[in-house]
Design an enzyme around this catalytic site. Structure first.
Site, PDB file in Angstrom:
ATOM      1  N   HIS A  20       0.834  -1.204   0.000  1.00 20.36           N
ATOM      2  CA  HIS A  20       0.000   0.000   0.000  1.00 20.36           C
ATOM      3  C   HIS A  20       0.871   1.257   0.000  1.00 20.36           C
ATOM      4  CE1 HIS A  20      -3.748   2.220   0.925  1.00 20.36           C
ATOM      5  NE2 HIS A  20      -2.934   3.028   1.595  1.00 20.36           N
ATOM      6  N   GLU A  21       1.812   1.294   0.917  1.00 18.84           N
ATOM      7  CA  GLU A  21       2.659   2.493   1.012  1.00 18.84           C
ATOM      8  C   GLU A  21       3.559   2.640  -0.215  1.00 18.84           C
ATOM      9  OE1 GLU A  21       1.846   4.745   3.086  1.00 18.84           O
ATOM     10  OE2 GLU A  21       0.470   3.402   4.109  1.00 18.84           O
ATOM     11  N   HIS A  24       1.575   4.150  -2.981  1.00 17.21           N
ATOM     12  CA  HIS A  24       1.342   5.584  -2.786  1.00 17.21           C
ATOM     13  C   HIS A  24       2.395   6.431  -3.499  1.00 17.21           C
ATOM     14  CE1 HIS A  24      -2.190   6.432  -0.559  1.00 17.21           C
ATOM     15  NE2 HIS A  24      -1.852   5.747   0.516  1.00 17.21           N
ATOM     16  N   GLU A  43      -6.735   6.869  -1.933  1.00 11.05           N
ATOM     17  CA  GLU A  43      -6.773   5.708  -1.042  1.00 11.05           C
ATOM     18  C   GLU A  43      -7.464   4.504  -1.672  1.00 11.05           C
ATOM     19  OE1 GLU A  43      -4.865   5.481   1.341  1.00 11.05           O
ATOM     20  OE2 GLU A  43      -4.445   7.551   1.876  1.00 11.05           O
TER      21      GLU A  43
END
Length: 157
Positions: A20-21, A24, A43
């Site tokens: 996820h990070e 980003h 998100e």
């Protein structure tokens, strides 16, 4: 995660957070939101991408999908039935910290998944490529994402 005390689920969770990070960097940093009302794009798209990654890297896409659906059913349905219910792209807020909800993350990811389902994996990829080509280094809206998906596939979404 400690190998002596952690379960497979703990490792999957850590892997998902790292994914996820990492994602980003693309959806949140290279292309960011014009304003807080577009938070679900950053998100939701990132959650969708980390879910896809986790399913593929562990060769268990179907199992990962079932787990994601159970989470949506367990968290999202409750939120939608209560006083915190709101659309994935609200038009107003009282406090910004109220935006970081299952709706913005999980339901937002399900909306992104609908694009992937409608356009197919190849069509979704073409849309993502156009999205980054058009908006790299920019602040965008959910409508910009929709336009890139539609234009890349010559379809009316």
């Amino acid at each position: 995660a400690d190998p002596k005390t952690s379960s497979d689920a703990n490792y999957f969770r850590v892997e998902g957070i790292i994914g996820h990070e990492y994602f980003h960097n693309w959806t949140g940093n290279r292309v960011t939101c014009r304003d807080w009302f577009q938070l679900t794009l950053k998100e939701g798209l990132t959650v969708f991408r980390d879910q896809q990654f986790s399913g593929q890297i562990n060769n268990c896409a179907a199992v990962t999908r079932i787990s994601n659906v159970l989470t949506v059913r367990g968290m999202q349905f409750k939120e939608d039935a209560g006083p915190m219910s709101h659309p994935i792209r609200p038009d107003a807020y009282i406090a910004m910290d109220n935006f970081y909800t299952a709706t913005v993350y999980r339901k937002g990811a399900e909306v992104i998944r609908m694009y992937d389902t409608i356009l197919g994996t190849g069509g979704f990829r073409k849309g993502m490529d156009l999205y980054f080509k058009r908006h790299d280094g920019s602040a965008v809206t959910c409508d910009d994402f929709l336009a890139a998906m539609a234009d890349a596939n010559d379809t009316d979404l």
